[in-house]
Design a protein around this motif. Structure first.
Motif, PDB file in Angstrom:
ATOM      1  N   TRP A 162      49.743 -29.466  58.545  1.00  0.00           N
ATOM      2  CA  TRP A 162      49.389 -29.138  57.161  1.00  0.00           C
ATOM      3  C   TRP A 162      47.955 -28.623  57.072  1.00  0.00           C
ATOM      4  CZ3 TRP A 162      47.392 -33.052  53.204  1.00  0.00           C
ATOM      5  CH2 TRP A 162      47.479 -32.556  51.901  1.00  0.00           C
TER       6      TRP A 162
ATOM      7  N   GLU B  10      38.185 -30.815  59.321  1.00  0.00           N
ATOM      8  CA  GLU B  10      39.037 -30.240  58.273  1.00  0.00           C
ATOM      9  C   GLU B  10      38.436 -28.951  57.742  1.00  0.00           C
ATOM     10  OE1 GLU B  10      39.312 -33.525  55.571  1.00  0.00           O
ATOM     11  OE2 GLU B  10      41.189 -34.224  56.458  1.00  0.00           O
TER      12      GLU B  10
ATOM     13  N   PHE C 272      51.081 -38.268  61.611  1.00  0.00           N
ATOM     14  CA  PHE C 272      49.887 -37.506  61.977  1.00  0.00           C
ATOM     15  C   PHE C 272      50.246 -36.065  62.329  1.00  0.00           C
ATOM     16  CE2 PHE C 272      47.166 -35.742  65.300  1.00  0.00           C
ATOM     17  CZ  PHE C 272      46.034 -35.520  64.532  1.00  0.00           C
TER      18      PHE C 272
ATOM     19  N   ARG D  40      49.741 -42.558  59.977  1.00  0.00           N
ATOM     20  CA  ARG D  40      50.484 -42.075  58.806  1.00  0.00           C
ATOM     21  C   ARG D  40      49.467 -41.700  57.725  1.00  0.00           C
ATOM     22  NH1 ARG D  40      55.637 -41.531  59.335  1.00  0.00           N
ATOM     23  NH2 ARG D  40      55.904 -41.724  57.115  1.00  0.00           N
ATOM     24  N   PHE D  41      49.893 -40.845  56.803  1.00  0.00           N
ATOM     25  CA  PHE D  41      49.028 -40.460  55.685  1.00  0.00           C
ATOM     26  C   PHE D  41      49.870 -40.250  54.436  1.00  0.00           C
ATOM     27  CE2 PHE D  41      50.713 -36.434  56.852  1.00  0.00           C
ATOM     28  CZ  PHE D  41      50.594 -35.609  55.747  1.00  0.00           C
ATOM     29  N   ASP D  42      49.233 -40.391  53.278  1.00  0.00           N
ATOM     30  CA  ASP D  42      49.872 -40.099  51.991  1.00  0.00           C
ATOM     31  C   ASP D  42      48.804 -39.546  51.059  1.00  0.00           C
ATOM     32  OD1 ASP D  42      51.293 -39.892  49.668  1.00  0.00           O
ATOM     33  OD2 ASP D  42      52.048 -41.949  49.702  1.00  0.00           O
ATOM     34  N   TYR D  43      48.889 -38.239  50.796  1.00  0.00           N
ATOM     35  CA  TYR D  43      47.943 -37.577  49.902  1.00  0.00           C
ATOM     36  C   TYR D  43      48.553 -37.357  48.513  1.00  0.00           C
ATOM     37  CZ  TYR D  43      44.191 -36.560  53.209  1.00  0.00           C
ATOM     38  OH  TYR D  43      43.126 -36.666  54.072  1.00  0.00           O
TER      39      TYR D  43
ATOM     40  N   HIS E 261      51.540 -34.650  49.655  1.00  0.00           N
ATOM     41  CA  HIS E 261      52.100 -34.487  50.995  1.00  0.00           C
ATOM     42  C   HIS E 261      51.820 -35.772  51.771  1.00  0.00           C
ATOM     43  CE1 HIS E 261      53.827 -32.191  54.240  1.00  0.00           C
ATOM     44  NE2 HIS E 261      52.727 -32.206  54.968  1.00  0.00           N
ATOM     45  N   GLY E 262      52.754 -36.189  52.602  1.00  0.00           N
ATOM     46  CA  GLY E 262      52.571 -37.407  53.372  1.00  0.00           C
ATOM     47  C   GLY E 262      53.442 -37.385  54.611  1.00  0.00           C
TER      48      GLY E 262
ATOM     49  N   TYR F  72      50.506 -34.138  59.263  1.00  0.00           N
ATOM     50  CA  TYR F  72      49.169 -33.935  58.702  1.00  0.00           C
ATOM     51  C   TYR F  72      48.454 -32.784  59.411  1.00  0.00           C
ATOM     52  CZ  TYR F  72      44.241 -34.714  57.830  1.00  0.00           C
ATOM     53  OH  TYR F  72      42.916 -34.534  57.517  1.00  0.00           O
TER      54      TYR F  72
ATOM     55  N   TRP G 141      42.148 -39.550  64.468  1.00  0.00           N
ATOM     56  CA  TRP G 141      43.391 -40.221  64.083  1.00  0.00           C
ATOM     57  C   TRP G 141      44.102 -40.737  65.331  1.00  0.00           C
ATOM     58  CZ3 TRP G 141      45.712 -40.079  59.060  1.00  0.00           C
ATOM     59  CH2 TRP G 141      45.027 -39.306  58.111  1.00  0.00           C
TER      60      TRP G 141
END
Length: 181
Positions: free
Chosen positions: A58, A25, A52, A42-45, A48-49, A55, A37
């Motif tokens: 982003w 990163e 992959f 899946r992700f949830d910040y 933003h979510g 992500y 990954w």
């Protein structure tokens, strides 16, 4: 003893994955990030979510306004359950942000809640990667106007161009490759 050794190896593989992701990163390296990954992750910040792919788009190349980042990882608590694991990792993230009227330094303290899965990877050997991540925010601090450290720190000039880190490329890449002068 064999079970304890297997768990120790699994925990270290998970910690290594989290550290490799932070390195990826900070360098906006799609290859390093992809290795951490699962493609269906899946992700949830909170801000933003999604998938992959969302992500990765982003983070790489990242927002133009965010000129530099550094993620410092704290302890990782891991609970293993066969081929899955839950891990909570404390993170302190620094960001240099172009606010349009000069750069500002900000920091965020929080925790990654990662669900890991051990699956066959690219080499067909089982490996641990993130299947789901939730970011929790514990605090944020605006440190104010950013100092220009590109030529030195604390009033002392740098003796070579590689010292300002990623501001002038990334000397660590050459160093790890054995090409450092």
């Amino acid at each position: 003893m064999e079970q304890a050794l297997r768990e120790m190896i699994d925990r270290e593989a998970i910690r290594t994955c989290v550290a490799r992701l932070a390195r990826g990163e900070d360098r906006r390296s799609a290859d390093l990030i992809r290795a951490c990954w699962w493609p269906d992750a899946r992700f949830d910040y909170g801000v933003h979510g999604g998938t992959f792919d969302a992500y990765l788009a982003w983070v790489v190349p990242g927002a133009d306004a965010i000129k530099d980042t550094q993620h410092l990882l704290g302890q990782t608590h891991i609970e293993l359950a066969g081929a899955t694991a839950r891990a909570e990792t404390h993170v302190f993230s620094y960001h240099r942000v172009d606010m349009g009227e000069g750069d500002r330094d900000t920091c965020i303290g929080g925790r990654y809640l990662d669900t890991f899965e051990k699956r066959a990877g690219a080499s067909a050997e089982p490996e641990w990667r993130i299947a789901d991540r939730v970011m929790l925010y514990d605090w944020e601090q605006d440190w104010g106007a950013a100092a220009d450290w590109s030529k030195g720190v604390m009033g002392y000039p740098f003796t070579a161009d590689h010292f300002p880190g990623r501001a002038k490329g990334d000397y660590s890449e050459d160093w790890f490759a054995g090409n450092a002068a």
